[in-house]
Design a protein around this motif. Structure first.
Motif, PDB file in Angstrom:
ATOM      1  N   ALA A   2      -5.923  -7.519 -25.999  1.00  0.00           N
ATOM      2  CA  ALA A   2      -4.985  -6.471 -25.551  1.00  0.00           C
ATOM      3  C   ALA A   2      -5.715  -5.150 -25.336  1.00  0.00           C
ATOM      4  N   GLN A   3      -6.660  -4.862 -26.195  1.00  0.00           N
ATOM      5  CA  GLN A   3      -7.407  -3.610 -26.062  1.00  0.00           C
ATOM      6  C   GLN A   3      -8.345  -3.675 -24.849  1.00  0.00           C
ATOM      7  N   ARG A   4      -9.018  -4.795 -24.691  1.00  0.00           N
ATOM      8  CA  ARG A   4      -9.993  -4.922 -23.597  1.00  0.00           C
ATOM      9  C   ARG A   4      -9.323  -4.981 -22.228  1.00  0.00           C
ATOM     10  N   LEU A   5      -8.224  -5.709 -22.117  1.00  0.00           N
ATOM     11  CA  LEU A   5      -7.598  -5.922 -20.795  1.00  0.00           C
ATOM     12  C   LEU A   5      -6.466  -4.957 -20.487  1.00  0.00           C
ATOM     13  N   ALA A   6      -5.894  -4.306 -21.520  1.00  0.00           N
ATOM     14  CA  ALA A   6      -4.718  -3.454 -21.278  1.00  0.00           C
ATOM     15  C   ALA A   6      -4.773  -2.126 -22.025  1.00  0.00           C
ATOM     16  N   LYS A   7      -5.905  -1.864 -22.662  1.00  0.00           N
ATOM     17  CA  LYS A   7      -6.087  -0.595 -23.398  1.00  0.00           C
ATOM     18  C   LYS A   7      -4.908  -0.293 -24.324  1.00  0.00           C
ATOM     19  N   THR A   8      -4.468  -1.322 -25.017  1.00  0.00           N
ATOM     20  CA  THR A   8      -3.308  -1.165 -25.898  1.00  0.00           C
ATOM     21  C   THR A   8      -3.679  -1.591 -27.322  1.00  0.00           C
TER      22      THR A   8
END
Ligand code: SF4
Length: 289
Positions: A189-195
């Motif tokens: 989620a962090q890598r692909l959606a900065k979340t």
């Protein structure tokens, strides 16, 4: 397993249009310290400040038309897509508009509600609010509902990244939550959606939505993410929401900025789709056909 879950009816102590009008007023006031989504920015959008979604206090929209490509039980639906989103999925199919809250046209809740009512008269089964992400424009979304017939079937299509505050304002408003569970772990989620903290936030929202409305969970299969994302999503749903309807979608297209990630430069393979189906069977998930 095919899902045959019964429809849930929402109990309200006042009419939905009246409730939505009151909530819209409260939601607008809360923009002075915006915490509508889990990013919890605390900026004053009424004074022109913007947070991670870059949205101001005024909503815009980039689509308002009848659609037939969603879940069979929901279509035809009159879909209204509000511009801007709080997540940054590099593979977003509508990235240009979804990432930009200034895209499209100014949103007049009363005018678009008239078009929605005309669509209902023409045979639309539901009215769907989506984005981008509609949560970041909760005041406008609620105002829109205040202009709609009390008995219309309303669908809240969301990334499930809203805050507890947003949930409170949405309680009793939408009949169906059509919610994404995109990533099975926080690193993806962090890598692909900065979340950050994605999994906890989505789980909280899904559990709440299941207790307060009908819930359909969507998972878009991503190439290379069957084991790291779909498997944990499937396992959690089977354990915690065993009767919820699940739509496993294999139509990934490498749109927007997907090519930033090597594994997202192509579609999902036949083998991956089969593997994902096997995982659904393994957990006995009630997939929507
Ligand atoms: S909606 Fe979310 S991202 Fe946008 S300003 Fe409010 S808390 Fe921040």
């Amino acid at each position: 397993m095919i899902c045959n879950a019964p429809e849930k009816k929402i109990a309200r102590t006042q009419s939905r249009p009246a409730l939505a009008r009151e909530r819209a007023r409260i939601a607008r006031e809360l923009l002075a310290d915006c915490r509508l989504c889990a990013h919890d920015c605390g900026v004053n959008r009424l004074a022109g400040e913007t947070g991670l979604c870059h949205a101001t206090a005024e909503a815009r929209f980039f689509l308002a038309q009848t659609e037939v490509s969603d879940e069979l039980e929901l279509i035809p639906t009159f879909a209204v897509a509000l511009s801007g989103c709080d997540m940054r999925c590099d593979f977003c199919i509508t990235g240009k508009e979804s990432w930009n809250p200034r895209a499209g046209l100014g949103f007049s809740a009363a005018e678009i509600a008239e078009r929605a009512k005309a669509a209902l008269a023409d045979g639309a089964k539901t009215i769907m609010l989506l984005g981008g992400e509609p949560t970041i424009h909760l005041p406008a979304a609620l105002e829109f509902v205040s202009h709609l017939p009390a008995d219309a079937k309303l669908v809240w299509k969301t990334n499930a990244h809203g805050s507890a505050q947003a949930r409170e304002l949405l309680d009793g408003i939408f009949d169906v939550w059509l919610a994404d569970f995109k990533f099975g772990n926080n690193a993806c989620a962090q890598r692909l959606a900065k979340t950050p903290d994605y999994v906890r936030v989505v789980r909280d929202n899904l559990l709440w939505a299941n207790g307060h409305s009908e819930l359909i969970v969507r998972h878009l299969l991503l190439p290379g993410h069957v084991e790291c994302c779909w498997r944990p999503v499937a396992a959690w749903l089977a354990e915690n929401l065993p009767d919820v309807k699940v739509n496993l979608r294999s139509g990934f297209w490498p749109a927007w900025q997907a090519s930033r990630h090597a594994e997202l430069r192509h579609t999902v393979s036949v083998l991956e789709t089969q593997r994902a189906g096997d995982i659904a069977d393994e957990f006995g998930l009630p997939l929507i056909p």
